[in-house]
Each structure stands twice: as structure tokens, then as C-alpha cells.
Write a protein that holds these residues in place. Sequence first.
Motif, PDB file in Angstrom:
ATOM      1  N   GLY A 176       0.985  -1.298   0.036  1.00 33.72           N
ATOM      2  CA  GLY A 176      -0.086  -0.072   0.107  1.00 33.72           C
ATOM      3  C   GLY A 176       0.945   1.398  -0.048  1.00 33.72           C
ATOM      4  O   GLY A 176       0.285   2.155   0.055  1.00 33.72           O
ATOM      5  N   PRO A 178       3.054   4.683  -1.420  1.00 36.19           N
ATOM      6  CA  PRO A 178       2.795   5.494  -2.415  1.00 36.19           C
ATOM      7  C   PRO A 178       3.685   5.110  -3.568  1.00 36.19           C
ATOM      8  O   PRO A 178       4.980   4.712  -3.233  1.00 36.19           O
ATOM      9  CB  PRO A 178       3.181   6.936  -1.885  1.00 36.19           C
ATOM     10  CG  PRO A 178       3.102   6.646  -0.533  1.00 36.19           C
ATOM     11  CD  PRO A 178       3.413   5.210   0.002  1.00 36.19           C
ATOM     12  N   TYR A 212      -1.451   6.344  -4.923  1.00 35.61           N
ATOM     13  CA  TYR A 212      -1.926   5.655  -3.797  1.00 35.61           C
ATOM     14  C   TYR A 212      -2.534   4.201  -4.034  1.00 35.61           C
ATOM     15  O   TYR A 212      -3.696   4.448  -4.395  1.00 35.61           O
ATOM     16  CB  TYR A 212      -2.491   6.676  -2.839  1.00 35.61           C
ATOM     17  CG  TYR A 212      -1.541   7.517  -2.166  1.00 35.61           C
ATOM     18  CD1 TYR A 212      -0.946   7.391  -0.870  1.00 35.61           C
ATOM     19  CD2 TYR A 212      -1.442   8.812  -2.704  1.00 35.61           C
ATOM     20  CE1 TYR A 212      -0.056   8.269  -0.546  1.00 35.61           C
ATOM     21  CE2 TYR A 212      -0.891   9.551  -2.110  1.00 35.61           C
ATOM     22  CZ  TYR A 212       0.095   9.546  -1.265  1.00 35.61           C
ATOM     23  OH  TYR A 212       0.860  10.573  -0.421  1.00 35.61           O
ATOM     24  N   LYS A 214      -4.088   1.976  -2.622  1.00 31.21           N
ATOM     25  CA  LYS A 214      -5.374   1.855  -1.868  1.00 31.21           C
ATOM     26  C   LYS A 214      -6.524   2.554  -2.489  1.00 31.21           C
ATOM     27  O   LYS A 214      -7.900   2.252  -2.096  1.00 31.21           O
ATOM     28  CB  LYS A 214      -4.953   1.891  -0.372  1.00 31.21           C
ATOM     29  CG  LYS A 214      -4.218   0.713   0.093  1.00 31.21           C
ATOM     30  CD  LYS A 214      -3.910   1.180   1.649  1.00 31.21           C
ATOM     31  CE  LYS A 214      -3.266  -0.191   2.387  1.00 31.21           C
ATOM     32  NZ  LYS A 214      -2.882   0.176   3.488  1.00 31.21           N
ATOM     33  N   GLU A 215      -6.297   3.632  -2.818  1.00 28.68           N
ATOM     34  CA  GLU A 215      -7.200   4.811  -3.588  1.00 28.68           C
ATOM     35  C   GLU A 215      -7.729   4.333  -4.943  1.00 28.68           C
ATOM     36  O   GLU A 215      -8.805   5.036  -5.313  1.00 28.68           O
ATOM     37  CB  GLU A 215      -6.775   6.248  -3.283  1.00 28.68           C
ATOM     38  CG  GLU A 215      -6.363   6.442  -1.961  1.00 28.68           C
ATOM     39  CD  GLU A 215      -5.845   8.039  -1.867  1.00 28.68           C
ATOM     40  OE1 GLU A 215      -5.782   8.711  -3.212  1.00 28.68           O
ATOM     41  OE2 GLU A 215      -5.481   8.160  -1.051  1.00 28.68           O
ATOM     42  N   LEU A 216      -7.430   3.402  -5.479  1.00 29.15           N
ATOM     43  CA  LEU A 216      -7.442   3.030  -7.029  1.00 29.15           C
ATOM     44  C   LEU A 216      -8.478   1.773  -6.798  1.00 29.15           C
ATOM     45  O   LEU A 216      -8.446   1.240  -5.758  1.00 29.15           O
ATOM     46  CB  LEU A 216      -6.381   2.616  -7.529  1.00 29.15           C
ATOM     47  CG  LEU A 216      -5.099   3.566  -7.717  1.00 29.15           C
ATOM     48  CD1 LEU A 216      -4.028   3.107  -8.602  1.00 29.15           C
ATOM     49  CD2 LEU A 216      -5.706   4.986  -8.469  1.00 29.15           C
ATOM     50  N   ARG A 221      -5.481  -1.139  -9.943  1.00 31.63           N
ATOM     51  CA  ARG A 221      -4.304  -1.628  -9.212  1.00 31.63           C
ATOM     52  C   ARG A 221      -3.746  -2.885 -10.217  1.00 31.63           C
ATOM     53  O   ARG A 221      -2.485  -2.907  -9.988  1.00 31.63           O
ATOM     54  CB  ARG A 221      -5.005  -2.159  -7.965  1.00 31.63           C
ATOM     55  CG  ARG A 221      -5.175  -1.159  -6.843  1.00 31.63           C
ATOM     56  CD  ARG A 221      -5.218  -1.652  -5.309  1.00 31.63           C
ATOM     57  NE  ARG A 221      -6.121  -2.794  -5.319  1.00 31.63           N
ATOM     58  CZ  ARG A 221      -7.600  -2.576  -4.976  1.00 31.63           C
ATOM     59  NH1 ARG A 221      -8.011  -1.312  -4.937  1.00 31.63           N
ATOM     60  NH2 ARG A 221      -8.063  -3.544  -4.943  1.00 31.63           N
TER      61      ARG A 221
END
Length: 244
Positions: A176, A178, A212, A214-216, A221
Amino acid sequence: MLRTILAVLFAVCYLIIGIPVLFVEWLIGKKNPHLRDISSLRMVQWAFHVICRICGVKLTVKGQENVPKGIPVLYVANHNSYFDIMITYALCPDLTGYIAKDSLEKVPLLNIWMKRLYCLFLKRDDMKASLKTILQAIEYVKKGISICIFPEGTRGDSDEMAPFKEGSMKIAEKTGCPIVPMAISHTRDIIKDHMPFVKPTHVTVEYGAPIYPKELAKEERRALGRLSQNMIQEMLDAQKASEQ
């Protein structure tokens, strides 16, 4: 010619003088591993900086504010020259291990410094060994150590990047952390077409906005390599346009 000779002499002298320094660093690490790591990092960064100065590298750095502070990251960059490693490593704010080709592991003294600084060696033609390297990189990130990769898998011979290998992106996907895209321009010109001689060159290193994972979305991903490559290409195109 003179720049090449001076750079090689400096590198050789540094490695030889560094033998007792490695022992001192080992002693320091017995009581304070973090102090050993940071002191080793700064010494190698200084050496790389000196070599680049000797070779006449003029450096422009953009977007350093995009590098998240206080957390490990995965640096992802295009690859044109060995100078990519020296120039970008000298800019790392914190501990960072580079994933390099396994042939560098055979270079005496250099391999000791690289291992000391959490660098890993990748056997491209051995899937099992490559997976082991990626898993070790994941463990380093979990311990707070950044990793830098060149997902093309080899140095490019043209301005066009080879497709990024998605496997190396597992480091960010699994932790996770960046992803920081880095666009590097003109390092090939330092030595291209006149090897082993170097020539003064203006190099640009640009850090893009962090990704990031986890934001995708899940689909995004799965394509972190393509996403980061597209961002790097946009920065390279903008750099080229500004030079015209």
C-alpha cells in the motif's frame, strides 16, 4: 578523457578507502543500526554527487515536494544509463534500496556497499529468484525502507520506453506504499556514442504526483505499471517541449 579518468580514480579510491570504513560502520551498527544506515547512505550519496560533478553533470530537479515525507515509497523511473542510479540515489531523502541486475552483485566492494544499503539483485531469467527478490523488497518497505525500481527491465537505447513490467508493482500493491513516478532525461547523453568517455550534460529529474494504490479501483491496481509509465511519459514529453 580527463573526466573519465578522474571519475574512475575517485570511485576506485573511494572503494579502497571504504574498506576500513565498512568495518567502522559494522561496529556502529552493533549499537545503533539506524545511525549506521544513515551514515552509510550519506557517504554513498556524497560519493555519487562527486562523481557526477567530475563528469560535468548539471542537474535540474523538479517536483521534490511530491515525495511523501516520513513513509517509505516505491520510486518508479525510466532507465537510460547507469547514471540514473547515481543521480537519483544522491537525491533520496531517506533509506532507499535499489533493485539492480544481478551482475552488479559480482563487483567486489561495491556489492558490500549495495547490500549494506538494502539494494537487491534481480535475476531476470529466473522467475523463482525474481519472486524472492520482490518478496524481500516488500519486507523492506514494511520496515520503512523505500525501494527504487526501473520497470523496463533494462536500459533503453532510444527515447521510447519499453513496457513496464507489472510484477515489480507488487511491492506497492502488497504494502500500500505510495508510488512516486520519476522522469529522467538526458542521462544517456553523458556516455552514449563515446563510451567510455563522458561529456558534460544537463540532466533533468522530475518527481510526479504520488499514486496511492489503496485509493484506486481493483482494475487500476492491476495496471499500476501502465499507469505510472503514462505519468512518466507525460513528464518526459513536457520536458522535451520546454527545451524546444
